[in-house]
Enzyme design. Structure first.
Site, PDB file in Angstrom:
ATOM      1  N   ASP A   7     -68.734 -23.566  25.465  1.00  0.00           N
ATOM      2  CA  ASP A   7     -68.575 -24.238  24.183  1.00  0.00           C
ATOM      3  C   ASP A   7     -68.259 -25.705  24.457  1.00  0.00           C
ATOM      4  O   ASP A   7     -67.771 -26.051  25.543  1.00  0.00           O
ATOM      5  CB  ASP A   7     -67.455 -23.594  23.359  1.00  0.00           C
ATOM      6  CG  ASP A   7     -67.359 -24.203  21.962  1.00  0.00           C
ATOM      7  OD1 ASP A   7     -68.378 -24.242  21.256  1.00  0.00           O
ATOM      8  OD2 ASP A   7     -66.259 -24.661  21.586  1.00  0.00           O
ATOM      9  N   GLU A   9     -66.809 -29.593  22.580  1.00  0.00           N
ATOM     10  CA  GLU A   9     -66.239 -30.360  21.472  1.00  0.00           C
ATOM     11  C   GLU A   9     -66.783 -31.781  21.590  1.00  0.00           C
ATOM     12  O   GLU A   9     -67.007 -32.277  22.713  1.00  0.00           O
ATOM     13  CB  GLU A   9     -64.713 -30.352  21.510  1.00  0.00           C
ATOM     14  CG  GLU A   9     -64.090 -28.968  21.396  1.00  0.00           C
ATOM     15  CD  GLU A   9     -64.414 -28.228  20.109  1.00  0.00           C
ATOM     16  OE1 GLU A   9     -64.763 -28.898  19.107  1.00  0.00           O
ATOM     17  OE2 GLU A   9     -64.339 -26.992  20.107  1.00  0.00           O
ATOM     18  N   GLU A  52     -62.440 -37.042  11.019  1.00  0.00           N
ATOM     19  CA  GLU A  52     -62.919 -35.699  10.679  1.00  0.00           C
ATOM     20  C   GLU A  52     -63.144 -34.847  11.925  1.00  0.00           C
ATOM     21  O   GLU A  52     -62.927 -33.629  11.906  1.00  0.00           O
ATOM     22  CB  GLU A  52     -64.196 -35.760   9.847  1.00  0.00           C
ATOM     23  CG  GLU A  52     -65.341 -36.539  10.457  1.00  0.00           C
ATOM     24  CD  GLU A  52     -65.334 -38.005  10.084  1.00  0.00           C
ATOM     25  OE1 GLU A  52     -66.434 -38.604  10.083  1.00  0.00           O
ATOM     26  OE2 GLU A  52     -64.243 -38.559   9.778  1.00  0.00           O
ATOM     27  N   HIS A  57     -60.738 -30.534  16.295  1.00  0.00           N
ATOM     28  CA  HIS A  57     -60.321 -30.132  17.642  1.00  0.00           C
ATOM     29  C   HIS A  57     -59.006 -30.758  18.116  1.00  0.00           C
ATOM     30  O   HIS A  57     -58.472 -30.361  19.151  1.00  0.00           O
ATOM     31  CB  HIS A  57     -61.418 -30.427  18.662  1.00  0.00           C
ATOM     32  CG  HIS A  57     -61.987 -31.820  18.593  1.00  0.00           C
ATOM     33  ND1 HIS A  57     -61.223 -32.955  18.692  1.00  0.00           N
ATOM     34  CD2 HIS A  57     -63.267 -32.237  18.444  1.00  0.00           C
ATOM     35  CE1 HIS A  57     -62.006 -34.017  18.635  1.00  0.00           C
ATOM     36  NE2 HIS A  57     -63.257 -33.612  18.460  1.00  0.00           N
ATOM     37  N   HIS A 150     -60.024 -25.765  17.023  1.00  0.00           N
ATOM     38  CA  HIS A 150     -61.120 -25.543  17.950  1.00  0.00           C
ATOM     39  C   HIS A 150     -60.725 -26.079  19.332  1.00  0.00           C
ATOM     40  O   HIS A 150     -60.076 -27.113  19.450  1.00  0.00           O
ATOM     41  CB  HIS A 150     -62.376 -26.274  17.473  1.00  0.00           C
ATOM     42  CG  HIS A 150     -63.017 -25.636  16.290  1.00  0.00           C
ATOM     43  ND1 HIS A 150     -64.372 -25.406  16.212  1.00  0.00           N
ATOM     44  CD2 HIS A 150     -62.502 -25.181  15.138  1.00  0.00           C
ATOM     45  CE1 HIS A 150     -64.653 -24.840  15.054  1.00  0.00           C
ATOM     46  NE2 HIS A 150     -63.523 -24.700  14.382  1.00  0.00           N
ATOM     47  N   ASP A 155     -62.529 -21.236  22.724  1.00  0.00           N
ATOM     48  CA  ASP A 155     -63.661 -20.719  21.958  1.00  0.00           C
ATOM     49  C   ASP A 155     -64.670 -20.021  22.863  1.00  0.00           C
ATOM     50  O   ASP A 155     -65.288 -19.031  22.456  1.00  0.00           O
ATOM     51  CB  ASP A 155     -64.328 -21.853  21.181  1.00  0.00           C
ATOM     52  CG  ASP A 155     -63.492 -22.311  19.994  1.00  0.00           C
ATOM     53  OD1 ASP A 155     -62.401 -21.744  19.773  1.00  0.00           O
ATOM     54  OD2 ASP A 155     -63.919 -23.242  19.288  1.00  0.00           O
TER      55      ASP A 155
END
Length: 233
Positions: A7, A9, A52, A57, A150, A155
């Site tokens: 995963d 970010e 945002e 995260h 997150h 994740d």
């Protein structure tokens, strides 16, 4: 078979407009079992962190300011993933960012033929259902109580469990005597042989008294339908 569940970010949604990769987490699996080997790294994106994105995260520009650039760790990342298939949730998004970063480093991009997208698998298995990682964890009873925000490695670890469920990996066959195969969700019941006592057939013919009572009853019927049918025939 070796697979890497991963995963990422990022600072936003589109690397073509200047968004960058800021975290990657990878979990190694062999035959759908996590080996305990992971790869995890934060990256300095050399840019600001939109509010945002940080809300998703929790990674601020200040936190990332002393982290290595992706180019400094690209070799380690490529060594870890090797030539294994790469599993991700909405994999096109993650592949887009990884390949954008590799391209900026002048390195060969990762072929999308290695991509396994758990969103596509879930869509086929659960049409019309919610397909987010949270929703799939809930469906399969996977504990995500520690997931307050997150995080790439967290994740990836959750997704590894979801991937096992989506692909039926917990129903690996167990070989038994006489070639019988069961799965983890199966129940085997062995019934012992029981010696049963022989019983002769019971007589079912009508007695003379029963026949006599039946004939007396028939005699009381007026124009029975079977007689009309016999005459008509």
């Amino acid at each position: 078979m070796r697979e890497i569940v991963f995963d990422t970010e990022t600072t936003g949604l589109d690397p073509r407009t200047g968004d960058r990769l800021v975290e990657i987490g990878c979990v190694e699996m062999v035959n759908k079992v996590a080996t305990g080997r992971v790869y995890h790294e934060y990256f300095n994106p050399d840019r600001d962190m939109p509010a945002e994105a940080e809300a998703v995260h929790g990674l601020s520009a200040t936190f990332l300011s002393d982290k290595p650039r992706f180019a400094e760790k690209a070799g380690e990342f490529l060594d870890f993933i090797g030539d294994a298939p790469l599993v991700a949730h909405n994999a096109g998004f993650d592949f887009g960012f990884i390949n954008a970063e590799l391209g900026m480093c002048g390195l060969e991009i990762v072929s999308t033929t290695r991509m396994i997208d758990t969103v596509q698998i879930a869509r086929k298995k659960h049409p019309g259902a919610k397909l987010s990682l949270d929703a799939l964890c809930t469906r399969y009873g996977i504990d995500r109580s520690h997931r307050t925000m997150h995080g790439a490695l967290l994740d990836a670890e959750l997704l590894a469990q979801v991937y096992v469920e989506l692909t039926g990996g917990r129903q690996i066959g167990l070989e038994l005597a006489a070639g019988t195969t069961i799965t983890e969700t199966s129940t085997v019941v062995e019934t012992a042989h029981v010696q049963r006592e022989f019983r002769p057939a019971r007589p079912h013919a009508a007695s003379a008294e029963e026949i006599e009572r039946h004939e007396a009853f028939i005699a009381t019927l007026k124009d029975p339908i079977w007689i009309k049918g016999a005459v008509a025939g």
